[in-house]
Design an enzyme around this catalytic site. Structure first.
Site, PDB file in Angstrom:
ATOM      1  N   LYS A  11       0.729  -1.145   0.021  1.00 36.09           N
ATOM      2  CA  LYS A  11       0.025   0.112  -0.124  1.00 36.09           C
ATOM      3  C   LYS A  11       0.903   1.257   0.030  1.00 36.09           C
ATOM      4  O   LYS A  11       1.784   1.421   0.859  1.00 36.09           O
ATOM      5  CB  LYS A  11      -0.921  -0.234   1.168  1.00 36.09           C
TER       6      LYS A  11
HETATM    7  O1  G3P Z   1      -9.272   0.829   3.882  1.00 42.39           O
HETATM    8  C1  G3P Z   1      -9.251   2.137   4.228  1.00 42.39           C
HETATM    9  C2  G3P Z   1      -9.643   2.156   5.632  1.00 42.39           C
HETATM   10  O2  G3P Z   1      -8.936   1.306   6.605  1.00 42.39           O
HETATM   11  C3  G3P Z   1      -9.966   3.509   6.220  1.00 42.39           C
HETATM   12  O3  G3P Z   1     -11.238   3.240   6.759  1.00 42.39           O
HETATM   13  O4  G3P Z   1     -12.898   4.174   8.479  1.00 42.39           O
HETATM   14  O5  G3P Z   1     -10.506   4.952   8.762  1.00 42.39           O
HETATM   15  O6  G3P Z   1     -11.700   5.713   7.162  1.00 42.39           O
HETATM   16  P1  G3P Z   1     -11.579   4.651   7.976  1.00 42.39           P
END
Ligand code: G3P
Length: 217
Positions: free
Chosen positions: A84
């Site tokens: 990533k």
């Molecule tokens: O895959 C990306 C994710 O982990 C981010 O999620 O909920 O932290 O915006 P969030």
């Protein structure tokens, strides 16, 4: 559309893999911190052995050379590791080097069609538009996913679109409707996707009637 699990929690991954619906995992440094991994490498290798599909792990380097070095080291841990890399100058440069070495990259923290396009041009195998975080700031996250899917289809890019930062089951419905190749979901959302109150009531009623039919009701 395929489903990945968005977590670094090994127990959650073990439980989800048993369901047979998960074909990959995505992690990020915040998820790794939350999961409290002691040995990064063996945690990633355990997950790869369980999932037997793409497992995204994020580089922390701030320049292209460091990102490439980190990525090469992590890619050697398992054939399933996907690197990533966030969108930035150094990230694009690193992606272009790594894609020539057939190391798969997932372009992360993607918030615009231009960023996704640049990632695909640099050779990323996946791009991850963050739906929930765009919604959080009053933008339409799923509209971005739809735009990226349409653009990649139109120009025949092989880069796959991962709808990320998924917050609830309706995000998954919308991701499937706009043609995302993959949605990566937290374990809680996966659980919500399974349940429906009418299914619960229906199972209870069938069980009750079956017991009555057997003369036990
Ligand atoms: O895959 C990306 C994710 O982990 C981010 O999620 O909920 O932290 O915006 P969030």
């Amino acid at each position: 559309m395929r489903l990945y699990l968005d977590t670094a929690d090994i127990d959650q991954i073990r439980r989800a893999v048993k369901l047979g619906v998960i074909s990959g995992v995505t992690t990020n440094p915040s998820l790794v911190y939350k999961a409290g991994w002691k040995d990064y490498r063996s945690a990633v290798q355990d997950i790869c052995a369980m999932v037997k599909g793409p497992v995204s792990v994020e580089v922390l380097g701030q320049d292209a050379r460091t990102m490439v070095d980190e990525a090469r080291a992590m890619a050697a841990w398992s054939e399933h590791v996907v690197i990533k890399i966030p969108v930035c100058d150094a990230g694009l440069e690193a992606i272009s080097v790594l894609s020539r070495e057939s190391i798969k990259v997932n372009l992360t923290l993607c918030f615009s069609l231009n960023q996704a396009l640049l990632g695909a041009l640099a050779g990323a195998a996946f791009v991850s538009p963050f739906v929930g975080r765009l919604d959080d700031v009053g933008e339409d996250g799923m509209a971005l996913v739809a735009d990226i899917v349409a653009c990649f289809d139109r120009y025949g890019f092989g880069t796959q679109v991962i709808a990320a930062s998924i917050r609830h089951p309706l995000h998954c419905v919308a991701a499937a409707q706009v043609g995302a190749h993959i949605a990566t979901v937290p374990y809680a959302v996966l659980t919500q996707m399974i349940g429906h109150p009418l299914t619960t009531v229906g199972i209870a009623r069938f069980l009750e009637d079956a017991q009555k039919a057997a003369g036990k009701g």
